[in-house]
Design an enzyme around this catalytic site. Structure first.
Site, mmCIF file in Angstrom:
data_model
loop_
_atom_site.group_PDB
_atom_site.id
_atom_site.type_symbol
_atom_site.label_atom_id
_atom_site.label_comp_id
_atom_site.label_asym_id
_atom_site.label_seq_id
_atom_site.Cartn_x
_atom_site.Cartn_y
_atom_site.Cartn_z
ATOM 1 N N VAL A 1 0.842 -1.211 0.000
ATOM 2 C CA VAL A 1 0.000 0.000 0.000
ATOM 3 C C VAL A 1 0.871 1.253 0.000
ATOM 4 O O VAL A 1 0.732 2.119 -0.859
ATOM 5 C CB VAL A 1 -0.945 0.013 1.219
ATOM 6 C CG1 VAL A 1 -1.590 1.372 1.394
ATOM 7 C CG2 VAL A 1 -2.020 -1.041 1.036
ATOM 8 N N ASN B 1 -14.533 -4.520 2.869
ATOM 9 C CA ASN B 1 -13.912 -5.838 2.649
ATOM 10 C C ASN B 1 -14.849 -6.972 3.053
ATOM 11 O O ASN B 1 -14.895 -8.013 2.393
ATOM 12 C CB ASN B 1 -12.588 -5.929 3.418
ATOM 13 C CG ASN B 1 -11.446 -5.352 2.588
ATOM 14 O OD1 ASN B 1 -11.635 -4.895 1.468
ATOM 15 N ND2 ASN B 1 -10.253 -5.366 3.151
ATOM 16 N N PHE C 1 -18.129 -6.965 2.897
ATOM 17 C CA PHE C 1 -19.152 -7.110 1.856
ATOM 18 C C PHE C 1 -18.570 -7.785 0.607
ATOM 19 O O PHE C 1 -19.210 -8.642 -0.013
ATOM 20 C CB PHE C 1 -19.725 -5.738 1.481
ATOM 21 C CG PHE C 1 -20.957 -5.357 2.268
ATOM 22 C CD1 PHE C 1 -20.886 -5.173 3.640
ATOM 23 C CD2 PHE C 1 -22.181 -5.211 1.641
ATOM 24 C CE1 PHE C 1 -22.018 -4.831 4.375
ATOM 25 C CE2 PHE C 1 -23.319 -4.870 2.364
ATOM 26 C CZ PHE C 1 -23.238 -4.684 3.730
ATOM 27 N N CYS D 1 -5.837 -9.431 3.339
ATOM 28 C CA CYS D 1 -6.792 -8.603 4.079
ATOM 29 C C CYS D 1 -8.187 -9.145 4.299
ATOM 30 O O CYS D 1 -8.782 -8.853 5.329
ATOM 31 C CB CYS D 1 -6.874 -7.244 3.385
ATOM 32 S SG CYS D 1 -5.297 -6.423 3.438
HETATM 33 N N1 LIG Z 1 -2.158 -5.183 0.525
HETATM 34 C C1 LIG Z 1 -3.256 -4.591 0.093
HETATM 35 O O1 LIG Z 1 -3.725 -4.821 -1.013
HETATM 36 C C2 LIG Z 1 -3.963 -3.603 0.967
HETATM 37 C C3 LIG Z 1 -3.613 -3.482 2.318
HETATM 38 N N2 LIG Z 1 -4.289 -2.567 3.092
HETATM 39 C C4 LIG Z 1 -3.894 -2.362 4.497
HETATM 40 O O2 LIG Z 1 -2.703 -1.562 4.488
HETATM 41 C C5 LIG Z 1 -1.852 -1.946 5.557
HETATM 42 C C6 LIG Z 1 -0.500 -2.305 4.991
HETATM 43 O O3 LIG Z 1 -0.669 -3.420 4.176
HETATM 44 P P1 LIG Z 1 0.533 -3.872 3.217
HETATM 45 O O4 LIG Z 1 1.109 -2.681 2.533
HETATM 46 O O5 LIG Z 1 0.017 -4.999 2.398
HETATM 47 O O6 LIG Z 1 1.586 -4.418 4.310
HETATM 48 P P2 LIG Z 1 3.129 -4.781 4.086
HETATM 49 O O7 LIG Z 1 3.468 -5.769 5.133
HETATM 50 O O8 LIG Z 1 3.353 -5.080 2.645
HETATM 51 O O9 LIG Z 1 3.885 -3.387 4.380
HETATM 52 C C7 LIG Z 1 3.949 -2.859 5.673
HETATM 53 C C8 LIG Z 1 5.352 -2.256 5.838
HETATM 54 O O10 LIG Z 1 5.396 -1.521 7.059
HETATM 55 C C9 LIG Z 1 6.709 -1.639 7.586
HETATM 56 N N3 LIG Z 1 6.690 -1.272 9.001
HETATM 57 C C10 LIG Z 1 6.048 -1.891 10.013
HETATM 58 N N4 LIG Z 1 6.230 -1.224 11.162
HETATM 59 C C11 LIG Z 1 7.032 -0.153 10.874
HETATM 60 C C12 LIG Z 1 7.585 0.919 11.642
HETATM 61 N N5 LIG Z 1 7.337 1.027 12.954
HETATM 62 N N6 LIG Z 1 8.366 1.844 11.000
HETATM 63 C C13 LIG Z 1 8.597 1.747 9.677
HETATM 64 N N7 LIG Z 1 8.104 0.762 8.888
HETATM 65 C C14 LIG Z 1 7.320 -0.177 9.490
HETATM 66 C C15 LIG Z 1 7.084 -3.082 7.332
HETATM 67 O O11 LIG Z 1 8.485 -3.242 7.336
HETATM 68 C C16 LIG Z 1 6.460 -3.315 5.939
HETATM 69 O O12 LIG Z 1 7.404 -3.102 4.907
HETATM 70 C C17 LIG Z 1 -2.565 -3.091 6.280
HETATM 71 O O13 LIG Z 1 -3.287 -2.548 7.369
HETATM 72 C C18 LIG Z 1 -3.544 -3.620 5.226
HETATM 73 O O14 LIG Z 1 -4.700 -4.194 5.822
HETATM 74 C C19 LIG Z 1 -5.311 -1.802 2.597
HETATM 75 C C20 LIG Z 1 -5.675 -1.904 1.276
HETATM 76 C C21 LIG Z 1 -5.021 -2.780 0.367
HETATM 77 O O1 LIG Z 2 -7.910 -4.290 1.871
HETATM 78 C C1 LIG Z 2 -7.337 -4.883 0.990
HETATM 79 O O2 LIG Z 2 -6.257 -5.484 1.078
HETATM 80 C C2 LIG Z 2 -7.963 -4.998 -0.394
HETATM 81 O O3 LIG Z 2 -8.535 -6.329 -0.455
HETATM 82 C C3 LIG Z 2 -9.152 -6.630 -1.708
HETATM 83 O O4 LIG Z 2 -8.214 -6.564 -2.749
HETATM 84 P P1 LIG Z 2 -7.208 -7.816 -2.994
HETATM 85 O O5 LIG Z 2 -7.281 -8.748 -1.840
HETATM 86 O O6 LIG Z 2 -5.919 -7.223 -3.371
HETATM 87 O O7 LIG Z 2 -7.776 -8.568 -4.295
HETATM 88 P P2 LIG Z 2 -9.244 -8.991 -4.745
HETATM 89 O O8 LIG Z 2 -9.333 -8.725 -6.188
HETATM 90 O O9 LIG Z 2 -10.268 -8.406 -3.861
HETATM 91 O O10 LIG Z 2 -9.224 -10.593 -4.540
HETATM 92 C C4 LIG Z 2 -9.229 -11.099 -3.249
HETATM 93 C C5 LIG Z 2 -9.394 -12.614 -3.363
HETATM 94 O O11 LIG Z 2 -10.738 -12.921 -3.781
HETATM 95 C C6 LIG Z 2 -10.704 -13.782 -4.900
HETATM 96 N N1 LIG Z 2 -11.892 -13.512 -5.720
HETATM 97 C C7 LIG Z 2 -12.149 -12.243 -6.134
HETATM 98 C C8 LIG Z 2 -13.280 -11.991 -6.876
HETATM 99 C C9 LIG Z 2 -14.166 -13.043 -7.200
HETATM 100 O O12 LIG Z 2 -15.192 -12.882 -7.867
HETATM 101 N N2 LIG Z 2 -13.869 -14.309 -6.753
HETATM 102 C C10 LIG Z 2 -12.746 -14.564 -6.027
HETATM 103 O O13 LIG Z 2 -12.492 -15.723 -5.654
HETATM 104 C C11 LIG Z 2 -9.392 -13.448 -5.604
HETATM 105 O O14 LIG Z 2 -8.974 -14.524 -6.432
HETATM 106 C C12 LIG Z 2 -8.466 -13.240 -4.403
HETATM 107 O O15 LIG Z 2 -8.003 -14.482 -3.916
HETATM 108 C C13 LIG Z 2 -10.233 -5.612 -2.039
HETATM 109 O O16 LIG Z 2 -10.761 -5.906 -3.342
HETATM 110 C C14 LIG Z 2 -9.644 -4.205 -2.035
HETATM 111 O O17 LIG Z 2 -10.673 -3.261 -2.298
HETATM 112 C C15 LIG Z 2 -9.015 -3.942 -0.673
HETATM 113 O O18 LIG Z 2 -8.428 -2.657 -0.652
#
Ligand SMILES: NC(=O)C1=CN([C@@H]2O[C@H](COP(=O)(O)OP(=O)(O)OC[C@H]3O[C@@H](n4cnc5c(N)ncnc54)[C@H](O)[C@@H]3O)[C@@H](O)[C@H]2O)C=CC1
Ligand SMILES: O=C(O)[C@H]1O[C@H](OP(=O)(O)OP(=O)(O)OC[C@H]2O[C@@H](n3ccc(=O)[nH]c3=O)[C@H](O)[C@@H]2O)[C@H](O)[C@@H](O)[C@@H]1O
Length: 478
Positions: free
Chosen positions: A11, A221, A223, A273
Site C-alpha cells: 500500500v 472488505n 461485503f 486482508c
Molecule cells: N495489501 C493490500 O492490497 C492492501 C492493504 N491494506 C492495508 O494496508 C496496511 C499495509 O498493508 P501492506 O502494505 O500490504 O503491508 P506490508 O506488510 O506489505 O507493508 C507494511 C510495511 O510496514 C513496515 N513497518 C512496520 N512497522 C514499521 C515501523 N514502525 N516503521 C517503519 N516501517 C514499518 C514493514 O516493514 C512493511 O514493509 C494493512 O493494514 C492492510 O490491511 C489496505 C488496502 C489494500
Molecule cells: O484491503 C485490501 O487489502 C484490499 O482487499 C481486496 O483486494 P485484494 O485482496 O488485493 O484482491 P481482490 O481482487 O479483492 O481478490 C481477493 C481474493 O478474492 C478472490 N476472488 C475475487 C473476486 C471473485 O469474484 N472471486 C474470487 O475468488 C481473488 O482470487 C483473491 O483471492 C479488495 O478488493 C480491495 O478493495 C481492498 O483494498
C-alpha cells in the site's frame, strides 16, 4: 508541503508513488524499517510486482519521490504523516486468531511522537479496528516531548486491489477521509482532500466522521468477501444439483441491485486482508457484546475454509479416495493473477491438505519464487507476517517441489490443479501435457478458466468448480 509515509509495502509504495506523480509540488518520502525493501524501491527491481507501477516510480523517484530508512528525519520534517504499516491478525494473547495486532501501528505512533517538534496531520492508511484513532491519539499526545505540538488524526483507508493497484489509484471509485467534527479536524480533512484533488474529482472525495471511515473499510472488505463466500456456497449446491454456477452468477448479476462483479466462484479467496479484516470486524463486534453480529460475519471466513477443504476432498475422492504417493501439478500459487503476493493464498491450504493425504505437489507459478512457496508451506497459520516465525511445519516440504515451468510440473503427474487464474494457463497445449501424465489424467479447475469440453475430448477427467459433475465423478465418487 512534505509528506512522509511509514511503511513501504503493497500500500505505502504504490499510493505514495501516485501522490508524488500527481503532486510534483509536494515532497513525498516513504520510510521503512526494512532496509532490503527500501533498497529494492530505489533499484530497478521493485519489491512488489504491479502492472504500471515501475513507470510511475521511475517518473517521480528522485524528483519529488524518495524511499529512505532515515525514519526519524523524514517523519520529523513532514506536515502529513501517512501510516501504512501492516496490521496482521494476532497469533497469541487476548483475541488471538481474530483481533488485529497493532504492535506495528503503536510503534509508528511512538516514533512520530518522539521526533515531532511541529504539529502534524497523522493519516491512518492501514486498516485498523474502529476507534483506533482514539488510542493512537493518546499515544501521540503522551509521548510528545515538545509542548504545543498538536496531532490531528485522519482515517483515509485504502481500497486498491492488488494486480490493479495503479489503475485503482489513478481512477478510484472514491477516496474516503474521516476526521473529528471540530475546527481543526475539518481543516485537516480539507488539507488532505486538497492533495487528492490534484487528480481526483472533488465529488469522489468523500468525508465522514472518524469512526465511520475506519468502519467503512472493514465493512467494504466484509461485503466483498461475503459475495465470494456466497457464490462459493452456491457452487457446492450447483455440483449437487447439476446447475452451473457461472450461469447462476450471470443470471443474478444482471439484476442491477446485485451487479455482475465479484461473483466468480473459486477455490476460495486469499489475500492479506479479507480474512484478516473480517476476523477483526467479528472481534470488534464481540468486544462490544454483539455476539450474533460477530457470528454472522465470521461465517464468511468459515465458508471460505469450507470451500478450500471441499476442493481438497473432491480431488481425493475423485482419485479413488487416495492421493498417496501421487504427483499433483499445482498451477498457480499467488492469491490472484498479476501479482506475486501469496499472503493467505488458498493454494497454501489446498497443498497442505493434499500433502497431509500423502500427495507430492509440484508447484508452478509465473511470479512466485521457490523461497516464498517453501516459506508459506512451512509457516504456522497467522505467522506469515512475522519475519522470524518458527518453521514448525517444515516437514511438509519433503513432498513439495517447485517446477520451473508447467510442463515439468505435469511430467508424470496424476492430476493438474488450477488454483490461480493466470491468463498464461489458458493458452497451454493440454494435449501435450496429457501425453506426459499418468492415466487416468485429471484436471481440477478451481478458477473455471479452461475449456472443459476440449479437455474432455483430449481424455482428461475434468472437475470444474460449481459445474455439473463429470460422469466419472458423479458415478463413483460424488
Ligand atoms: N495489501 C493490500 O492490497 C492492501 C492493504 N491494506 C492495508 O494496508 C496496511 C499495509 O498493508 P501492506 O502494505 O500490504 O503491508 P506490508 O506488510 O506489505 O507493508 C507494511 C510495511 O510496514 C513496515 N513497518 C512496520 N512497522 C514499521 C515501523 N514502525 N516503521 C517503519 N516501517 C514499518 C514493514 O516493514 C512493511 O514493509 C494493512 O493494514 C492492510 O490491511 C489496505 C488496502 C489494500
Ligand atoms: O484491503 C485490501 O487489502 C484490499 O482487499 C481486496 O483486494 P485484494 O485482496 O488485493 O484482491 P481482490 O481482487 O479483492 O481478490 C481477493 C481474493 O478474492 C478472490 N476472488 C475475487 C473476486 C471473485 O469474484 N472471486 C474470487 O475468488 C481473488 O482470487 C483473491 O483471492 C479488495 O478488493 C480491495 O478493495 C481492498 O483494498
Amino acid at each position: 508541503m512534505k509528506i512522509a509515509c511509514i511503511g513501504a509495502g503493497y500500500v505505502g509504495g504504490p499510493t505514495m508513488a501516485m501522490v508524488a506523480l500527481k503532486c510534483p509540488d509536494i515532497e513525498v518520502v516513504v520510510v521503512d524499517i526494512n532496509e532490503e525493501r527500501i533498497n529494492a524501491w530505489n533499484s530497478d527491481k521493485l519489491p512488489i510486482y504491479e502492472p504500471g507501477l515501475f513507470e510511475v516510480v521511475k517518473e517521480a523517484r528522485g524528483r519529488n519521490l524518495f524511499f529512505s530508512t532515515d525514519t526519524k528525519k523524514h517523519i520529523g520534517e513532514a506536515d502529513i504523516v501517512f501510516v501504512s504499516v501492516n496490521t496482521p491478525t494476532k497469533s497469541t494473547g487476548i483475541g488471538a486468531g481474530k483481533a488485529a495486532d497493532l504492535t506495528y501501528w503503536e510503534g509508528a505512533a511512538r516514533l512520530i511522537a518522539s521526533v515531532s517538534t511541529s504539529s502534524k496531520i497523522v493519516v491512518e492508511k492501514s486498516t485498523v479496528p474502529v476507534k483506533t484513532a482514539e488510542a493512537i491519539g493518546k499515544v501521540l499526545q503522551r509521548n510528545c516531548a515538545t509542548p504545543g505540538v498538536e496531532f490531528e488524526i485522519l482515517s483515509n483507508p485504502e481500497f486498491l486491489a492488488e494486480g490493479t493497484a495503479i489503475e485503482d489509484l489513478r481512477h478510484p471509485d472514491r477516496v474516503l477521509i474521516g476526521g473529528a467534527d471540530t475546527v481543526s479536524g475539518r481543516k485537516a480533512i480539507e488539507t488532505l482532500a486538497s492533495v487528492y484533488a490534484h487528480w481526483i474529482p472533488r465529488e469522489r472525495i468523500l468525508t465522514a466522521n472518524l469512526w465511520s471511515a475506519e468502519l467503512a473499510k472493514l465493512t467494504a472488505n466484509a461485503f466483498l468477501a461475503q459475495r465470494i463466500s456466497s457464490i462459493n456456497a452456491i457452487s457446492a449446491l450447483c455440483e449437487a444439483t447439476g446447475a452451473d454456477v457461472q450461469q447462476v452468477a450471470h443470471a443474478i448479476g444482471t439484476d442491477s441491485r446485485i451487479g455482475p462483479k465479484f461473483l466468480n466462484a473459486s477455490v476460495g479467496f486469499g489475500g492479506s486482508c479479507f480474512q484478516k479484516d473480517i476476523l477483526n470486524l467479528s472481534y470488534v463486534c464481540e468486544s462490544v457484546g454483539l455476539k450474533e453480529v460477530a457470528e454472522y460475519w465470521y461465517q464468511v471466513v468459515s465458508m471460505n475454509d469450507y470451500q478450500k477443504q471441499r476442493f481438497v476432498e473432491r480431488i481425493i475422492s475423485a482419485m479413488f479416495n487416495t492421493v498417496s504417493k501421487k504427483k499433483i501439478a499445482i498451477y498457480g500459487f499467488a492469491f490472484k493473477k498479476d501479482t506475486g503476493d501469496t499472503r493467505e493464498t488458498p493454494a497454501i491450504d489446498v497443498c497442505k491438505g493434499l500433502i497431509r493425504d500423502g500427495a507430492k505437489c509440484s508447484i508452478y507459478d509465473p511470479e512466485v519464487t521457490p523461497e516464498q512457496i517453501f516459506r508459506d508451506l512451512s509457516a504456522p497459520k497467522f505467522e506469515w507476517d512475522r519475519p522470524n516465525y518458527s518453521r514448525s511445519a517444515s516437514h511438509m516440504l519433503e513432498n513439495v517441489q517447485v517446477a520451473p515451468d508447467a510442463t515439468a510440473a505435469a511430467e508424470g503427474a496424476h492430476a493438474i490443479c488450477i488454483l490461480t487464474e493466470w491468463d498464461a494457463f489458458k493458452a497451454y497445449d493440454y494435449q501435450a501435457l496429457y501425453d506426459k501424465m499418468h492415466k487416468p489424467a485429471f484436471i481440477f479447475d478451481g478458477r473455471n478458466i479452461l475449456d472443459h469440453a476440449k479437455l474432455r475430448e483430449t481424455g482428461f477427467i475434468v472437475y470444474a468448480l460449481g459445474k455439473p459433475l463429470d460422469p466419472f465423478l458423479q458415478k463413483n465418487y460424488s
